[in-house]
Each structure stands twice: as structure tokens, then as C-alpha cells.
Design an enzyme around this catalytic site. Structure first.
Site, PDB file in Angstrom:
ATOM      1  CB  CYS A  19      -0.906   2.300   4.241  1.00 45.09           C
ATOM      2  SG  CYS A  19      -1.890   1.930   4.118  1.00 45.09           S
ATOM      3  CG  ASP A  20       2.789   1.332   4.371  1.00 45.31           C
ATOM      4  OD1 ASP A  20       2.536   1.289   5.184  1.00 45.31           O
ATOM      5  OD2 ASP A  20       3.553  -0.312   4.028  1.00 45.31           O
TER       6      ASP A  20
ATOM      7  CB  CYS B 213      -0.897   0.170   1.201  1.00 45.09           C
ATOM      8  SG  CYS B 213      -1.916   1.235   1.426  1.00 45.09           S
TER       9      CYS B 213
END
Ligand code: NAP
Length: 309
Positions: free
Chosen positions: A141-142, A138
Site C-alpha cells: 500500500c505505502d 502494508c
């Protein structure tokens, strides 16, 4: 036996609170049917990882998170009930379906399975051990952990293209690795990537090794002629497709070879009163717009089914 909606049996249980499931909830509530949505993780499904949706009619630009939040609020405002429990089985008792979760059993007259799909893994080296240590599924997200670092994105679909574009704004260098010579995703996004000086396409190539010293330090990439190149990257974003989440429900639905649920164009499965909507359904086009369309169709069919009982 746990019930919701007082003593009355729920009309429709929707399994999965992604765009398909939540759209189904909106349609079912507007038809005054009682609705319980069961979600294993958090509302929104995979779309919450999309930074910028550009192909949904009317919303020229909206983040996946904002989109999911708005659909959730709409379904909630209409009176859909949400519970965060993973459904593990559906028992078909004819006019009564029992949905079993890890904690409870819920009865309903109809069920819509809108469970979507989960990330496919590369299956290379210590991939599992390196999740959170350089390997991610992701980018939104990261991605921030890799500011001014070199990263690689693997895959040729829209997710990989969008992840690469997202990372091009954050990382120093983005390698986009794809096993074929042309991308599966939209040409418009490929063109945007071509304009970025810090994006390099590594085509006809696969990741064959992960190098690590507690964290990822690099990857080995092998091209179609057998040549191996080591890329020194601290981040690897894997975007090689998804696996449908249908296996728990195989007693009431037919699955194709890839695990997608067989249903007709009205989202009806082989079991009366059980419907399938969204990316876990066997179909050609899996887009946000087709997921929401499935939700509308499945709910409409479920309402028709209930009214005929
Ligand atoms: P996808 O379209 O299925 O693409 C998966 C990619 O990974 C393909 O290019 C495939 O290669 C490659 N691949 C599969 N297994 C691999 C392996 N073991 N090793 C290396 N490469 C592998 O998946 P997705 O990109 O996650 O998209 C899923 C669906 O969501 C698609 O329908 C997509 O259009 C949709 N989506 C839409 C949006 C949007 O509308 N904005 C955003 C994201 C996703 P091949 O091409 O060779 O098969």
C-alpha cells in the site's frame, strides 16, 4: 429487523469477505443456499496486501488483489449477497442466529465466522502517531512513498520477507530486523533476499525506539547483547504477525489464550450452527490455501447442518 432475500430468512451469514469467507460463499451458493456476506472493510482480507502469490496451486504468480477480485467475482456471479457492515455480536437463538451489526440485525439459520486477523503493533514509542508518517503495516500500500529512500522491515514471517523483497525493488536500502537468528518464513524467499545487495539482515535484534521530527527519521535497534544501533530510515514496515478478530463472538465460540477460535477439523464450534473458517481459527498452518480449504469445509458442514434441520 432487517432481512435479506425477500421475506425468507437467510440460510447462511458469512462474517468476513477474505479468501475463507468468499470460498465459503461459493460452496454455499453452489448448494443453492442463500448467502449474506458481511464485511467490515473491503473484500479480500489481508491477502490483498500480498504483491505476488507463488504458492497457490495452478496460479504460479498472481497478486493478492487480483486473487481476491477473482474470488469476489465468482461468489457474486453465483448469487452471494455482500453488505459492508461490521458484525459486532452473534446471538444464538438455537435454530435462528441473529448477527448484530452497527446498523442492523440479520437473522440466519447458520453463521460462518471468517473474520481473519488484524495487524499486531510493535508497541514502541509513538508508533500510533507515526502511522502514515513513516510507520506502515502494508508495504504494497505505502511502499511507493519510499522510492530511493532507506527503510526497515520488522518481522521474521512470510509477510516480513515478502515486504522486504517488495521494498528491495523500490527503496535504496532495506534493513530486515528480526528478533531471532533464523526466519520463520519460507527459505525460498530468504534466499531471494540474500541475493539482493541492498538488503541487510539485522538479526537477534528488536526495535526499541522510534526517532521522529513530525515524520519518522530513524529507529533504535537493540541486539541480544544489549548493543544499540540507530538506523536512519524514513520508513518502517511492521510485519510482526496478526491478532485474530474473534473477541466480539466470544459468547458463542471458545477462544484459546491467543484469541483463536476453537473448532474441530470440520470447522464446527461449540455452538450448533456456528462455524469458523480461516486465519481466526486455532490451527497450525495459516496460508491462503488453508484459508480457502477452511471456507470449503465450513460451508460444507453448514450445508449439512441446514439439511439436517
Ligand atoms: P507470523 O508468521 O506469525 O510471523 C510473525 C513474525 O513476527 C515472527 O517472525 C515473530 O517472531 C515476529 N514477532 C511477533 N511479535 C513480535 C514483536 N513483538 N516484536 C518483534 N517481532 C515479533 O506472521 P505473518 O508473517 O504476518 O504471517 C501470518 C501467516 O500468513 C503465516 O502463517 C504466514 O505463513 C502466512 N502468510 C503466507 C503468505 C504466502 O503464503 N505467500 C504470505 C504472507 C503470510 P518469531 O519468529 O520469533 O515468533
Amino acid at each position: 429487523m432487517t432481512q435479506c432475500w425477500g421475506d425468507e430468512m437467510t440460510d447462511i451469514i458469512i462474517i468476513g469477505a477474505g479468501p475463507a469467507g468468499m470460498t465459503a460463499a461459493i460452496y454455499a451458493r453452489r448448494a443453492a443456499k442463500s448467502v449474506l456476506v458481511l464485511e467490515a472493510m473491503s473484500c479480500g482480507g489481508q491477502i490483498i496486501n500480498t504483491p505476488d502469490i507463488e504458492n497457490y496451486p495452478v496460479a504460479a504468480h498472481i497478486s493478492g488483489f487480483d486473487f481476491a477480485t477473482k474470488v469476489y467475482e465468482q461468489a457474486k456471479a453465483l448469487g452471494a449477497e455482500f453488505k459492508f457492515e461490521k458484525a459486532v455480536e452473534i446471538l444464538d437463538g438455537g435454530s435462528v442466529k441473529t448477527v448484530v451489526t452497527a446498523k442492523n440485525r440479520y437473522e440466519a439459520k447458520a453463521v460462518i465466522i471468517a473474520t481473519g486477523s488484524q495487524n499486531r503493533k510493535l508497541g514502541v514509542g509513538d508508533e500510533d502517531k507515526l502511522i502514515g508518517r513513516g510507520v506502515s503495516y502494508c508495504a504494497t500500500c505505502d511502499g511507493a512513498f519510499f522510492r530511493n529512500k532507506d527503510v526497515a522491515v520488522v518481522g521474521g514471517g512470510n509477510t516480513a520477507l515478502e515486504d522486504a523483497l517488495y521494498m528491495a525493488d523500490i527503496a535504496s536500502k532495506v534493513y530486515l530486523i528480526h528478533r531471532r537468528g533464523s526466519f520463520r518464513g519460507e527459505e525460498a524467499t530468504v534466499e531471494k533476499l540474500r541475493q539482493r545487495e541492498n538488503v541487510e539482515f539485522v538479526l537477534n535484534s528488536v526495535v526499541t525506539g522510534l526517532n521522529a521530527d513530525k515524520r519518522l527519521t530513524g529507529i533504535d535497534v537493540t541486539d541480544s547483547r544489549g548493543g544499540v544501533r540507530t538506523l536512519e530510515v524514513s520508513g518502517l514496515f511492521v510485519a510482526v504477525g496478526r491478532i485474530p478478530e474473534n473477541r466480539s463472538f466470544a459468547s458463542v465460540i471458545d477462544l484459546d489464550k491467543a484469541g483463536y477460535a476453537a473448532a474441530d477439523e470440520n470447522c464446527r464450534t461449540k455452538t450448533a450452527g456456528v462455524f469458523v473458517a480461516g486465519d481466526n481459527r486455532a490451527k497450525e498452518v495459516r496460508q491462503l490455501v488453508t484459508a480457502t480449504a477452511d471456507g470449503a469445509v465450513a460451508a460444507t458442514e453448514a450445508i449439512k447442518y441446514l439439511n439436517e434441520q
